[in-house]
Design a protein around this motif. Structure first.
Motif, PDB file in Angstrom:
ATOM      1  N   ARG A 180     -18.326 -63.289  60.604  1.00 17.11           N
ATOM      2  CA  ARG A 180     -17.753 -61.877  60.837  1.00 17.11           C
ATOM      3  C   ARG A 180     -18.341 -61.604  62.173  1.00 17.11           C
ATOM      4  O   ARG A 180     -19.761 -61.274  62.437  1.00 17.11           O
TER       5      ARG A 180
ATOM      6  N   ARG B  20     -14.204 -65.683  62.732  1.00 18.34           N
ATOM      7  CA  ARG B  20     -13.074 -64.536  62.459  1.00 18.34           C
ATOM      8  C   ARG B  20     -13.078 -63.676  63.673  1.00 18.34           C
ATOM      9  O   ARG B  20     -14.165 -63.212  64.127  1.00 18.34           O
TER      10      ARG B  20
ATOM     11  N   GLU C  18      -4.854 -61.708  53.369  1.00 16.04           N
ATOM     12  CA  GLU C  18      -5.614 -60.393  52.738  1.00 16.04           C
ATOM     13  C   GLU C  18      -4.729 -59.159  52.591  1.00 16.04           C
ATOM     14  O   GLU C  18      -5.273 -58.043  52.406  1.00 16.04           O
TER      15      GLU C  18
ATOM     16  N   GLY D 225      -8.784 -63.283  51.869  1.00  6.85           N
ATOM     17  CA  GLY D 225      -9.589 -62.234  51.979  1.00  6.85           C
ATOM     18  C   GLY D 225      -9.531 -61.433  50.654  1.00  6.85           C
ATOM     19  O   GLY D 225      -8.785 -60.590  50.654  1.00  6.85           O
TER      20      GLY D 225
ATOM     21  N   ASN E 219     -11.184 -59.482  49.083  1.00  8.21           N
ATOM     22  CA  ASN E 219     -11.591 -57.942  49.287  1.00  8.21           C
ATOM     23  C   ASN E 219     -10.817 -57.150  49.464  1.00  8.21           C
ATOM     24  O   ASN E 219     -10.273 -56.076  48.729  1.00  8.21           O
ATOM     25  N   ASP E 220     -10.069 -57.447  50.707  1.00  4.70           N
ATOM     26  CA  ASP E 220      -8.983 -56.474  51.185  1.00  4.70           C
ATOM     27  C   ASP E 220      -7.624 -56.710  50.468  1.00  4.70           C
ATOM     28  O   ASP E 220      -6.931 -55.882  50.128  1.00  4.70           O
TER      29      ASP E 220
ATOM     30  N   ARG F  13     -11.902 -49.849  48.690  1.00  2.00           N
ATOM     31  CA  ARG F  13     -12.901 -50.678  48.242  1.00  2.00           C
ATOM     32  C   ARG F  13     -14.477 -49.980  48.655  1.00  2.00           C
ATOM     33  O   ARG F  13     -15.338 -50.438  47.944  1.00  2.00           O
TER      34      ARG F  13
END
Ligand code: PEP
Ligand code: MG
Length: 896
Positions: A578, A633, A769, A790, A792-793, A803
């Motif tokens: 990230r 990313r 995501e 992804g 999470n998203d 989240r």
């Protein structure tokens, strides 16, 4: 269909029908072990009863026939006046639910058979004591009479007789007690205690059926994720008596130590006692060695049977047994529960003993267990004072000064103290305090209480429901078993065992982590013998998992340091770097300048300053990951995250303008900044100007990052390295976005390669995501050389849960109400989010057969989710460095 099976008819595979206890009693009977004869009423009969409120018609006859067979085999009749047969009626569901359901012993005793029993056993005391136990248990479990009524009477009789313990009550007083107990029954129910043995049996069976649906049983199942519609079997078994004098007794034993995994048998024995006495802890139990001295022949037989059971079940077994006047009887066995350390050690011991294969050993340990072994631990050699015990809610070893409210926790932590937040129970207002604390301790609430759920979510050590602790938040003290602890005094809690200790216990790194980071030799150097065996087991099973697995395991890491650690932990690449973390600290001002640039040349100047810094970041990262794939990313978060806090800024500007103080240039800059903050403000930043949207709106930003990545790769090649780098675009929802940004990326890549005079192979892919990305994956695959989910998203946008907020606000309620059994941010929601993943996998492969597919959300390190990703056919999972070993193990298990 038969609803009743004799123990001699079934076997251990029939757990669905006969329950765990019934199936294993049948198995032991089949092995020719000394099991008292009996029969099992199936779970099917129970389900029928629970659905319709009455037993299936044929059940009565089937029980009559089974009873007849039992009576004929033993030559005695249920509840007869001479030498009566007595039976126990025990629950036994598919999954063990300790202490949750009912048992009635000594069924068959009445005013006449009690005399027959006294005569046959030549022991009047024993017979009357058994009778009073029957009325007591029957009254409580079948007739729902409060237990205290019986206990109260029992105490009264002891007081009148002038004795302290149950076993000392003289016969006449026992006979009197039976009369009193019968009065309690008739008084509470309006009818006499049933004298008909068969009626006793039928009612007891029905009570066992009903106990499946008590509140506590339902709660337990919810917690343990056991289905509510399974029902329980009922085992009806000829009674054998451990309370027939000193040559009788009862015990529990294990074929290995379930706590440490140490080989050798372990157990407790209590002479002249019945089963519940051992559990109740009324008298001190004897060890198996003491038992050997007391009754060598029963002990020898028990040892033989334990060996037999272990080789038969090929696993640690736990056993309940009874000795009746020198004769050993097996009452129960099952594959025993064990700690994480014991699970690893026993699995490899059994491989070495050639009882199981390496695959089987791997199947018997879990990622959750490995994770437990990786938490820091209290130094085993340190002296300790155990204050009390609660529930092991979130693992780890935490030491801190006690505080009783969230505000104090935050304040003390801010000045650098380690604090232990102690609450009766926590609620969402305590969140800040929980974040500030090193450990959380509550006196109320179970493993799904707010404290437990939230603490686990943030990896905070937590012990909950330590009920012996009385918290007086107003007085800022707690008391536990006579000890007072005031605010500021230190406590230590072990979130893996639920133990609470006085004072500060020294914390040491787990030997398993030393092994993972520094290798086997380093770990063995600091380990004692048992820990050494544990570390070797972990090593062997992890290596086997590595051989077995099809999934590759990468790590999420942003710096060279994290990357090196991840490599040590066995990561085979980086699945997500990230880049936003590279713009914190001093570099913030550069980003600020970029955001504030009001003309292209100012923007380019800001980007030009960032470029060499980014390039240096990537050089060190690629050096640490030399030879391994590294996915970088492009910038994802909304830009205003890099700007100062709005309120603070507004106050500063207002004060400066009102007082006229402050440098003019500074004030002017603050005014521009404030305008930018206002301009960029978003109500839902997570759904706002971020990811690829940012790249398409801020000219030159992504190009700068790509230039830095490609330049770093060229530098590494020039230095003789082997950079394997991939560029990833976040938050793509439409293939058009990807086409547009790729035009820019591909141009920069070609330019850098040309300038550096090297060939650069840098695949460009995208995160999946957003639901739209999954739904249009076929199109997106045209422009993406890889997909990385992804989750999470994807979870956030599929469920519409924020989240950042939801875990604290509604998950405790949802878990409690059973909307889900685990947070979908923790363990992948297979039906919803998982369906999108599968859809995109299939579409991606159809369009681009060699597409590489990975996942880099938090779920990449979650054991259950890893199995899903294996099944879905991904190429790799990527997770935080600490969870890499867990993912390796689970990926191996998933491939078995
Ligand atoms: C994700 O959304 O799953 C992801 C890995 O990206 P981030 O957590 O940085 O949004
Ligand atoms: Mg994301």
């Amino acid at each position: 269909a038969p609803l009743v099976f004799d123990f001699s008819e079934g076997d251990r595979t029939q757990v669905d029908l006969l329950g765990g206890k019934g199936a294993n009693l049948a198995e032991m009977t089949k092995l020719g072990l000394p099991v008292p004869p009996g029969f099992t009423v199936t779970t099917e009969a129970c389900r029928y009863y629970l659905e319709r409120g009455e037993e299936p018609q044929s059940l009565r006859v089937q029980i009559t026939m089974a009873l007849r067979r039992l009576e004929n085999e033993l030559g005695r009749r249920l509840g007869d006046v001479v030498d009566p047969l007595l039976v126990s009626v025990r629950s036994g569901a598919k999954h063990s639910m300790p202490g949750m359901m009912e048992t009635v012993l000594n069924v068959g005793l009445n005013d006449y058979s009690v005399k027959g029993l006294a005569e046959a056993a030549q022991d009047e005391r024993f017979a009357w004591d058994s009778y009073r136990r029957l009325i007591q248990m029957f009254g409580r479990t079948v007739l729902d009479i409060p237990a205290e009524r019986f206990e109260h009477e029992l105490d009264a009789v002891k007081a009148r007789a002038g004795v302290a313990t149950d076993v000392e009550i003289p016969v006449p007083a026992l006979i009197e007690l039976v009369e009193e107990f019968k009065h309690i029954v008739s008084d509470a129910t309006g009818r006499e205690f049933p004298q008909d043995p068969r009626e006793q049996l039928d009612l007891a069976m029905r009570a066992v059926f009903n106990s499946w649906n008590t509140d506590r049983a339902r709660l337990y199942r919810r917690r343990e994720r056991i289905q509510h519609d399974l029902g329980t079997a009922v085992n009806i078994c000829a009674m054998v008596f451990g309370n027939l004098g000193e040559t009788s007794g009862t015990g529990v034993c294990f074929t290995r130590d379930p706590a440490s995994g140490q080989p050798g048998v372990y157990g407790d024995y209590l002479s002249n006692a019945q089963g519940e006495d051992v559990v109740a802890g009324i008298r001190n139990t004897l060890t198996l060695e003491d038992f050997a001295a007391l009754d060598p022949s029963s002990h020898a037989e028990l040892t033989r049977i334990m060996r037999r059971l272990e080789t038969h079940y090929r696993d640690l077994c736990d056993i309940e047994f009874t000795v009746e006047r020198g004769k050993l009887w097996m009452l129960q066995t099952r594959v025993g529960k064990r700690t994480a350390a014991a699970a690893f050690r026993i699995a490899t011991q059994l491989v070495d003993e050639r009882l199981i294969t390496r695959d089987e050993a791997l199947a018997r340990v879990t990622g959750h267990q490995l994770a437990q072994l990786m938490f820091p631990q209290f130094d085993v050699d340190a002296e300790r004072t155990l204050l009390t015990r609660g529930m092991a809610a979130s693992p780890g070893a935490a030491v801190g000064k006690v505080v009783f409210d969230s505000a104090t926790a935050v304040a003390w932590a801010a000045r650098g103290e380690q604090v232990m937040l102690v609450r009766r129970e926590t609620n969402p207002d305590d969140l800040e305090g929980m974040i500030a604390a090193t450990g959380v301790l509550t006196s109320r609430g179970g493993k799904t209480s707010h404290a437990a759920v939230v603490a686990r979510g943030m990896g905070r050590t937590c012990v909950c429901g330590a009920e012996e602790i009385e918290v007086d938040a107003a007085a800022r003290t707690l008391s536990v078993n006579g000890t007072q602890v005031a605010e500021g005094e230190v406590l230590s809690i072990d979130g893996s065992t639920g133990e609470v200790f006085a004072g500060e216990l020294p914390v040491v790194a787990s030997p398993v982590v030393i092994y993972l980071e520094q290798g086997l030799d380093a770990a063995l150097e600091v380990a004692d013998e048992q820990t050494g065996e544990l570390v070797r087991s972990v090593d062997r099973l992890l290596r086997h998992a590595d051989q077995a697995r099809q999934l590759r395991v990468r790590a999420n890491a942003d710096t060279a340091e994290d990357a090196t650690r991840a490599r040590d932990m066995g990561a085979e690449g980086i699945g997500l770097c990230r880049t936003e973390h590279m713009f914190l600290g001093e570099r913030r001002v550069l980003i600020e300048r970029l955001i504030l640039a009001d003309d292209p040349s100012a923007r380019e100047a800001a980007l030009a300053e960032l470029l060499p810094l980014q390039r240096a970041d990537f050089v060190s990262l690629l050096e640490a990951m030399d030879g391994l794939p590294t996915t970088i990313r492009l910038l994802d978060p909304p830009l205003h995250e890099f700007l100062p806090d709005r309120t603070e800024l507004a106050v500063r500007v207002a004060v400066a303008q009102a007082t006229g103080r402050g440098e003019e240039a500074d004030v002017a800059k603050d005014v521009t900044l404030l305008a930018a903050v206002d301009r960029l403000h978003e109500s839902n930043p997570m759904l706002g100007l971020r990811g690829v949207r940012l790249g398409l709106s801020v000219p030159g930003l992504f190009a700068m990052q790509v230039r830095a990545i490609a330049g770093a790769a060229a530098d590494r090649i020039a230095a003789g390295g082997h950079p394997v780098v991939e560029i990833m675009v976040p938050l793509v929802g439409s293939v058009m976005e990807l086409h547009l940004i790729r035009d820019e990326i591909d141009g920069v890549l070609a330019e850098v390669a040309r300038d550096a005079g090297v060939a650069l192979h840098i695949p460009v892919g995208t995160m999946i995501e957003l639901p739209r990305a999954a739904l249009t994956a076929r199109r997106i695959a045209e422009a993406a050389e890889f997909f990385s989910f992804g989750t999470n998203d994807l979870t956030q946008t599929t469920w519409g849960f924020s989240r950042d907020d939801v875990e604290a606000s509604i998950f405790a309620t949802y878990l409690d109400k059973g909307v889900f059994t685990v947070s979908p941010f923790e363990s992948l929601d297979r039906d919803g989010v998982g369906a999108l993943v599968r859809m995109a996998v299939q579409a991606g492969r159809e369009v681009r057969p060699d597409i590489k597919l990975g996942i880099c959300g938090e779920h990449g390190g979650d054991p259950e989710s890893v199995h899903f990703f294996h099944d879905a056919g991904l190429d790799y999972v990527s997770c935080s460095a600490f969870r890499v070993p867990v993912a390796r193990l689970e990926a191996g298990r998933a491939a078995l």
